[in-house]
Design a protein around this motif. Structure first.
Motif, mmCIF file in Angstrom:
data_model
loop_
_atom_site.group_PDB
_atom_site.id
_atom_site.type_symbol
_atom_site.label_atom_id
_atom_site.label_comp_id
_atom_site.label_asym_id
_atom_site.label_seq_id
_atom_site.Cartn_x
_atom_site.Cartn_y
_atom_site.Cartn_z
ATOM 1 N N ARG A 43 -16.970 34.113 -37.086
ATOM 2 C CA ARG A 43 -15.905 34.691 -36.263
ATOM 3 C C ARG A 43 -16.471 35.286 -34.982
ATOM 4 N NH1 ARG A 43 -13.403 37.400 -41.465
ATOM 5 N NH2 ARG A 43 -12.863 35.463 -42.489
ATOM 6 N N LEU A 44 -17.615 35.934 -35.089
ATOM 7 C CA LEU A 44 -18.243 36.468 -33.886
ATOM 8 C C LEU A 44 -18.664 35.349 -32.942
ATOM 9 C CD1 LEU A 44 -20.336 39.461 -35.242
ATOM 10 C CD2 LEU A 44 -18.263 39.534 -33.849
ATOM 11 N N ARG A 45 -19.146 34.258 -33.493
ATOM 12 C CA ARG A 45 -19.504 33.111 -32.652
ATOM 13 C C ARG A 45 -18.273 32.529 -31.971
ATOM 14 N NH1 ARG A 45 -22.533 28.725 -35.630
ATOM 15 N NH2 ARG A 45 -22.871 27.959 -33.531
ATOM 16 N N ILE A 46 -17.184 32.420 -32.712
ATOM 17 C CA ILE A 46 -15.933 31.912 -32.130
ATOM 18 C C ILE A 46 -15.495 32.813 -30.984
ATOM 19 C CG2 ILE A 46 -13.460 31.626 -32.568
ATOM 20 C CD1 ILE A 46 -14.297 30.601 -35.413
ATOM 21 N N LEU A 47 -15.464 34.113 -31.226
ATOM 22 C CA LEU A 47 -15.053 35.052 -30.179
ATOM 23 C C LEU A 47 -15.995 35.020 -28.985
ATOM 24 C CD1 LEU A 47 -13.934 38.114 -32.298
ATOM 25 C CD2 LEU A 47 -12.480 36.658 -30.880
ATOM 26 N N PRO A 57 -8.184 29.447 -22.925
ATOM 27 C CA PRO A 57 -7.777 28.942 -24.237
ATOM 28 C C PRO A 57 -8.729 27.860 -24.740
ATOM 29 C CG PRO A 57 -5.930 28.925 -22.702
ATOM 30 C CD PRO A 57 -7.152 29.245 -21.911
ATOM 31 N N VAL A 58 -8.848 27.784 -26.046
ATOM 32 C CA VAL A 58 -9.718 26.798 -26.676
ATOM 33 C C VAL A 58 -8.990 26.235 -27.891
ATOM 34 C CG1 VAL A 58 -10.925 28.480 -28.116
ATOM 35 C CG2 VAL A 58 -12.086 26.383 -27.447
ATOM 36 N N ARG A 89 -2.089 32.268 -30.877
ATOM 37 C CA ARG A 89 -2.012 30.829 -31.097
ATOM 38 C C ARG A 89 -0.819 30.298 -30.311
ATOM 39 N NH1 ARG A 89 0.584 27.376 -34.897
ATOM 40 N NH2 ARG A 89 -0.852 25.828 -35.748
ATOM 41 N N ARG A 90 -1.058 29.282 -29.464
ATOM 42 C CA ARG A 90 0.017 28.686 -28.676
ATOM 43 C C ARG A 90 -0.008 27.172 -28.820
ATOM 44 N NH1 ARG A 90 -0.957 31.547 -22.941
ATOM 45 N NH2 ARG A 90 -0.296 33.640 -23.506
ATOM 46 N N ARG A 91 1.169 26.623 -29.024
ATOM 47 C CA ARG A 91 1.283 25.167 -29.072
ATOM 48 C C ARG A 91 1.582 24.678 -27.657
ATOM 49 N NH1 ARG A 91 1.353 21.287 -32.517
ATOM 50 N NH2 ARG A 91 1.443 22.621 -34.347
ATOM 51 N N HIS A 99 -6.315 31.930 -27.709
ATOM 52 C CA HIS A 99 -6.928 32.765 -26.685
ATOM 53 C C HIS A 99 -6.976 34.210 -27.169
ATOM 54 C CE1 HIS A 99 -3.350 34.802 -24.981
ATOM 55 N NE2 HIS A 99 -2.726 33.744 -25.429
ATOM 56 N N VAL A 100 -7.898 34.949 -26.581
ATOM 57 C CA VAL A 100 -8.151 36.343 -26.976
ATOM 58 C C VAL A 100 -7.026 37.245 -26.482
ATOM 59 C CG1 VAL A 100 -9.704 38.300 -26.585
ATOM 60 C CG2 VAL A 100 -10.638 36.044 -27.041
#
Length: 115
Positions: A43-47, A57-58, A89-91, A99-100
């Motif tokens: 999770r830290l790597r993702i962030l 966004p990713v 979370r966006r579609r 995105h954060v």
């Protein structure tokens, strides 16, 4: 280079407080659950990846390639981060982007900041 002298632990000048002040039981429980979400290397790597590029966004697919983790692993961690309110979370068409949400991280920084 000058160094500041090390003060004894019982010196009142060495004491500091958290930036948010004294936490009540409910606040402590809330922050504990948030820090538990962060206490995972994936999770830290993702962030760190999402925030490294200006919080753009990713997608889960992009993270799978970049981090070398399986799709189900990435999806699991993205879900945990989203449920905790750290990501949104966006579609967009057929793609889901993450995105954060910076407000929560500002709050966590305040809790950890010492005066």
């Amino acid at each position: 280079m000058t160094t500041s002298p090390i003060r004894p632990l019982d010196d009142p000048a060495t004491c500091c407080s958290l930036g948010s002040g004294v936490l009540n039981a409910e606040e402590a429980a809330r922050y504990t659950s948030l820090f538990k979400v962060l206490a995972d290397p994936a999770r830290l790597r993702i962030l760190s990846h999402i925030t490294d590029d200006g919080c753009n966004p990713v997608t889960a697919s992009e993270l799978t390639v970049i981090l070398g983790l399986g799709q189900s692993t990435i999806s699991h961690h993205l879900k945990k981060l989203t449920e905790a309110g750290m990501l949104e979370r966006r579609r967009v068409g057929r793609t889901v982007q993450y995105h954060v949400l910076p407000e929560l991280f500002a709050e966590l920084r305040t809790v950890l900041q010492t005066d």
